[in-house]
Design a protein around this motif. Sequence first.
Motif, PDB file in Angstrom:
ATOM      1  N   ALA A 323       0.736  -1.219   0.012  1.00  0.00           N
ATOM      2  CA  ALA A 323      -0.085  -0.103  -0.136  1.00  0.00           C
ATOM      3  C   ALA A 323       0.821   1.347   0.044  1.00  0.00           C
ATOM      4  CB  ALA A 323      -0.897  -0.054   1.165  1.00  0.00           C
ATOM      5  N   VAL A 324       1.942   1.415   0.800  1.00  0.00           N
ATOM      6  CA  VAL A 324       2.671   2.313   0.921  1.00  0.00           C
ATOM      7  C   VAL A 324       3.710   2.705  -0.447  1.00  0.00           C
ATOM      8  CG1 VAL A 324       4.863   3.457   2.034  1.00  0.00           C
ATOM      9  CG2 VAL A 324       3.029   2.448   3.313  1.00  0.00           C
ATOM     10  N   VAL A 325       4.107   1.548  -0.914  1.00  0.00           N
ATOM     11  CA  VAL A 325       4.732   1.845  -2.271  1.00  0.00           C
ATOM     12  C   VAL A 325       3.684   2.309  -3.427  1.00  0.00           C
ATOM     13  CG1 VAL A 325       5.850   0.583  -4.289  1.00  0.00           C
ATOM     14  CG2 VAL A 325       6.693   0.049  -1.862  1.00  0.00           C
ATOM     15  N   PHE A 326       2.694   1.838  -3.303  1.00  0.00           N
ATOM     16  CA  PHE A 326       1.663   2.385  -4.301  1.00  0.00           C
ATOM     17  C   PHE A 326       1.329   3.953  -4.200  1.00  0.00           C
ATOM     18  CE2 PHE A 326      -2.520   2.958  -6.106  1.00  0.00           C
ATOM     19  CZ  PHE A 326      -2.359   2.978  -7.086  1.00  0.00           C
ATOM     20  N   GLN A 327       0.980   4.008  -2.818  1.00  0.00           N
ATOM     21  CA  GLN A 327       0.661   5.343  -2.439  1.00  0.00           C
ATOM     22  C   GLN A 327       1.788   6.525  -2.796  1.00  0.00           C
ATOM     23  OE1 GLN A 327      -2.419   5.994  -1.644  1.00  0.00           O
ATOM     24  NE2 GLN A 327      -2.263   8.115  -1.223  1.00  0.00           N
ATOM     25  N   GLN A 328       2.928   5.986  -2.684  1.00  0.00           N
ATOM     26  CA  GLN A 328       4.094   6.891  -2.754  1.00  0.00           C
ATOM     27  C   GLN A 328       4.321   7.132  -4.402  1.00  0.00           C
ATOM     28  OE1 GLN A 328       6.928   8.590  -0.907  1.00  0.00           O
ATOM     29  NE2 GLN A 328       4.928   8.362   0.296  1.00  0.00           N
ATOM     30  N   CYS A 329       3.863   6.178  -5.408  1.00  0.00           N
ATOM     31  CA  CYS A 329       3.830   6.294  -6.526  1.00  0.00           C
ATOM     32  C   CYS A 329       2.895   7.343  -6.927  1.00  0.00           C
ATOM     33  CB  CYS A 329       3.933   4.889  -7.396  1.00  0.00           C
ATOM     34  SG  CYS A 329       5.428   4.117  -7.125  1.00  0.00           S
ATOM     35  N   VAL A 330       1.628   7.174  -6.490  1.00  0.00           N
ATOM     36  CA  VAL A 330       0.612   7.920  -6.923  1.00  0.00           C
ATOM     37  C   VAL A 330       0.727   9.342  -6.717  1.00  0.00           C
ATOM     38  CG1 VAL A 330      -1.746   8.596  -6.035  1.00  0.00           C
ATOM     39  CG2 VAL A 330      -1.390   6.173  -6.546  1.00  0.00           C
ATOM     40  N   ILE A 331       1.741   9.685  -5.675  1.00  0.00           N
ATOM     41  CA  ILE A 331       2.000  11.027  -5.527  1.00  0.00           C
ATOM     42  C   ILE A 331       2.711  11.740  -6.771  1.00  0.00           C
ATOM     43  CG2 ILE A 331       3.428  12.870  -3.947  1.00  0.00           C
ATOM     44  CD1 ILE A 331       3.025  10.674  -1.811  1.00  0.00           C
ATOM     45  N   MET A 332       3.210  11.013  -7.242  1.00  0.00           N
ATOM     46  CA  MET A 332       4.313  11.485  -8.531  1.00  0.00           C
ATOM     47  C   MET A 332       3.287  11.554  -9.904  1.00  0.00           C
ATOM     48  SD  MET A 332       7.346  12.339  -7.631  1.00  0.00           S
ATOM     49  CE  MET A 332       8.519  12.103  -8.584  1.00  0.00           C
ATOM     50  N   GLY A 333       1.979  11.086  -9.702  1.00  0.00           N
ATOM     51  CA  GLY A 333       1.040  11.362 -10.743  1.00  0.00           C
ATOM     52  C   GLY A 333       1.229  10.476 -12.112  1.00  0.00           C
ATOM     53  N   SER A 334       1.479  11.224 -13.124  1.00  0.00           N
ATOM     54  CA  SER A 334       1.395  10.206 -14.413  1.00  0.00           C
ATOM     55  C   SER A 334       3.045   9.631 -14.612  1.00  0.00           C
ATOM     56  CB  SER A 334       1.173  11.294 -15.436  1.00  0.00           C
ATOM     57  OG  SER A 334       2.167  12.131 -15.819  1.00  0.00           O
ATOM     58  N   ARG A 335       3.801   9.954 -13.678  1.00  0.00           N
ATOM     59  CA  ARG A 335       4.977   9.125 -14.086  1.00  0.00           C
ATOM     60  C   ARG A 335       5.280   8.407 -12.564  1.00  0.00           C
ATOM     61  NH1 ARG A 335       7.937  10.490 -18.813  1.00  0.00           N
ATOM     62  NH2 ARG A 335       8.871   8.625 -18.360  1.00  0.00           N
ATOM     63  N   PRO A 336       4.645   7.501 -12.371  1.00  0.00           N
ATOM     64  CA  PRO A 336       4.734   6.916 -10.954  1.00  0.00           C
ATOM     65  C   PRO A 336       6.222   6.230 -10.460  1.00  0.00           C
ATOM     66  CG  PRO A 336       3.400   5.335 -12.327  1.00  0.00           C
ATOM     67  CD  PRO A 336       3.694   6.608 -13.347  1.00  0.00           C
ATOM     68  N   TYR A 337       6.598   6.892  -9.304  1.00  0.00           N
ATOM     69  CA  TYR A 337       7.865   6.487  -8.838  1.00  0.00           C
ATOM     70  C   TYR A 337       7.675   6.978  -7.401  1.00  0.00           C
ATOM     71  CZ  TYR A 337      12.950   6.281  -7.742  1.00  0.00           C
ATOM     72  OH  TYR A 337      14.146   6.096  -7.336  1.00  0.00           O
ATOM     73  N   PRO A 338       8.237   6.199  -6.464  1.00  0.00           N
ATOM     74  CA  PRO A 338       8.188   6.591  -4.877  1.00  0.00           C
ATOM     75  C   PRO A 338       8.684   8.014  -4.886  1.00  0.00           C
ATOM     76  CG  PRO A 338       8.546   4.380  -4.968  1.00  0.00           C
ATOM     77  CD  PRO A 338       8.943   4.701  -6.468  1.00  0.00           C
ATOM     78  N   TYR A 339       7.514   8.902  -4.177  1.00  0.00           N
ATOM     79  CA  TYR A 339       8.085  10.289  -4.182  1.00  0.00           C
ATOM     80  C   TYR A 339       9.311  10.450  -3.201  1.00  0.00           C
ATOM     81  CZ  TYR A 339       7.869  14.913  -1.871  1.00  0.00           C
ATOM     82  OH  TYR A 339       8.149  16.175  -1.641  1.00  0.00           O
ATOM     83  N   ILE A 340       9.191   9.654  -2.133  1.00  0.00           N
ATOM     84  CA  ILE A 340      10.340   9.735  -1.255  1.00  0.00           C
ATOM     85  C   ILE A 340      11.668   9.208  -1.799  1.00  0.00           C
ATOM     86  CG2 ILE A 340      10.118   7.083   0.004  1.00  0.00           C
ATOM     87  CD1 ILE A 340      10.261   8.866   2.720  1.00  0.00           C
ATOM     88  N   LEU A 341      11.614   8.301  -2.601  1.00  0.00           N
ATOM     89  CA  LEU A 341      12.813   8.103  -3.123  1.00  0.00           C
ATOM     90  C   LEU A 341      13.331   9.214  -4.176  1.00  0.00           C
ATOM     91  CD1 LEU A 341      12.632   4.253  -4.094  1.00  0.00           C
ATOM     92  CD2 LEU A 341      13.842   5.151  -2.480  1.00  0.00           C
ATOM     93  N   HIS A 342      12.584   9.748  -4.842  1.00  0.00           N
ATOM     94  CA  HIS A 342      13.025  10.758  -5.468  1.00  0.00           C
ATOM     95  C   HIS A 342      13.698  11.900  -4.743  1.00  0.00           C
ATOM     96  CE1 HIS A 342      13.396  13.647  -8.919  1.00  0.00           C
ATOM     97  NE2 HIS A 342      12.761  14.630  -8.035  1.00  0.00           N
ATOM     98  N   ARG A 343      12.997  12.118  -3.608  1.00  0.00           N
ATOM     99  CA  ARG A 343      13.293  13.206  -2.657  1.00  0.00           C
ATOM    100  C   ARG A 343      14.943  13.004  -1.980  1.00  0.00           C
ATOM    101  NH1 ARG A 343      13.827  17.034  -1.361  1.00  0.00           N
ATOM    102  NH2 ARG A 343      13.307  17.593   0.479  1.00  0.00           N
TER     103      ARG A 343
END
Lengths: 392, 203
Positions: A323-343
């Motif tokens: 759930a968390v991995v998916f939720q993190q990817c959702v944050i990034m919109g149309s190019r899903p990737y975990p937001y926290i990893l990008h940060r």
Amino acid sequence: MPINYHQVQQQIPDFCKRASNQRQEALMAAGLLRDTLEKEGPQPGKLASLVESESATNKSLRCAKPFQESPACVHGLPEITRGITLIAADGSQINPSRHRQVEFSLINVATISLQTDSDSPSTINTESTIMDNFDLTAGTSFLTENIIALERDIRERKALLEQASGSNTPLLTLTDGPLELFRETNDAHLIGKMLGEYITILNGFLEKRVITAGYVDKPQSDLVARLLKLSIKNNNTRNLQEYDRMETIRVADINIFNPVLQNPGDRTSVFAIHSPWSKHFKDALELCFFYINVSQTDKPYLARVELPAWCASSPSLLDTLQAVVFQQCVIMGSRPYPYILHRAHELALITFEETTQLDSMLAQKMLDSGSSQEMISNKQSAKDLPGRGRYI
Amino acid sequence: MNTTPIEIGRLLRSSLTGFVAGCRVDQPSLPVFGTLVRVPIEDQLEAFGLVYDIHMDDDGLVRQLATSHSLPPEVIADNRNNRNMPVEISIITVGRRKTGILSHLLPGHPPVSLDVLYRCTSQEVRDFTTTGRLGYFRHILRAEELPVGELLAAHLEQARAAHRESGDPAWFKNATRELITLLRDDYPTLMSVLNALSDLGPE
């Protein structure tokens, strides 16, 4: 001079044709493998024993192994777990180069900690360490790109564990890339030492019951495909010609699972990694993975998530991770990737300007302390000359 | 109205006629359009200016996040607090304080990077706006690229409140009269300024 566009242009049609053919073949093979998955999936024990018997004769066997359930299972997106502390780490490095003024390397590891469903700001931390080759008399190896990369991987995980120690549970930690520590180096002693350190860190997560996982974007691994090919090979009803053809085609696992994981957030069942290297990760630390569809649209986009067996054995931890991995990817919109990893990546990244700055700082300090002036190599100096209008 | 100096941010770049300061998005003391600010340049020299623009840059990640269907609060907080993106406050220089004496001349040299920007206290606003004969208006009226009418209206509104606080309601009327005098030969600008001022309404 620019590249020879005339030559390249002539080669492009052939390149595209071959690429297209190869893709077609891979998709067809993926279909066959998917059929095998559906047929053999309900017998995970049979597939697991197949891997064991094959590994008796093939010591370098690397493939997936069913883990506690049918490999054909699909798990929908579970309820989002609220109020979790998420920590991600990423590292980057300056590799040694004799062409600089001073030969040095540096590892930069950044961590970021976020509390979900809270408007409190994230906590960030960056650790930068200069590495050198000055204590070679102690029997240590020369710093190579691979050793530095290995050291960086370990430091990332170690930084996560340290940050996790000061945070509240429930905790989930994430890095980019596989959990499996693997780099090509010739120094078996050093590798053994580093591996021991890494396993100690992974045990630290286990003791604290902190979920730790690795996220692999656009994965091209074929671990499940290899398992299924093994099954085809041992299935007497299939003809050998078909198997031989299959063996020559490399099928990425995502080609098998793309049509299976149709809904956003769907994941495959968990597989264990069987490889000569992964045997170092035993029992609770056995390396496992699953594929997850992180797309929010009708077109699946699969990522691989690696995790230790103790996390994979717990349905609630597994649900949280999914759930968390998916939720993190959702944050990034149309190019899903975990937001926290990008940060974490943003924080860890060492820019070219920073490298040049650090090189100058070191050279200046060495000069101040009486060392002879160090110069960049003549080759580098020539490369740094202003060009004739070509962007490099 | 404020009575103690409030640190707003630090200078990013400057020239004699204006400067740009950076500050954090989450800063509670973020100034508003038209605020009178000052920057100590050296021991006995300060530059005074009016905030004429507050600018926030985007980047690739912010653009991508903006298209996301839902953004959790922790992501918004992380972006506002921890991403290296200062709010840029643009200021037009309108005067100086040299050896304790206020004037509407430009300072001899501009402030330098990372000098601290302060919001002026009510007393400083009163002192600055009653020095001389509102000569600082010329700096604003000369800056054609600025929204002159809006800037004057915003500044006059804040200055009017500071003067009312000290029992001087006539200041605003005098300032308006001075503007009409200065703009008597520039009808379009005068109309634009008067239009903006008429929107202020009674305090």
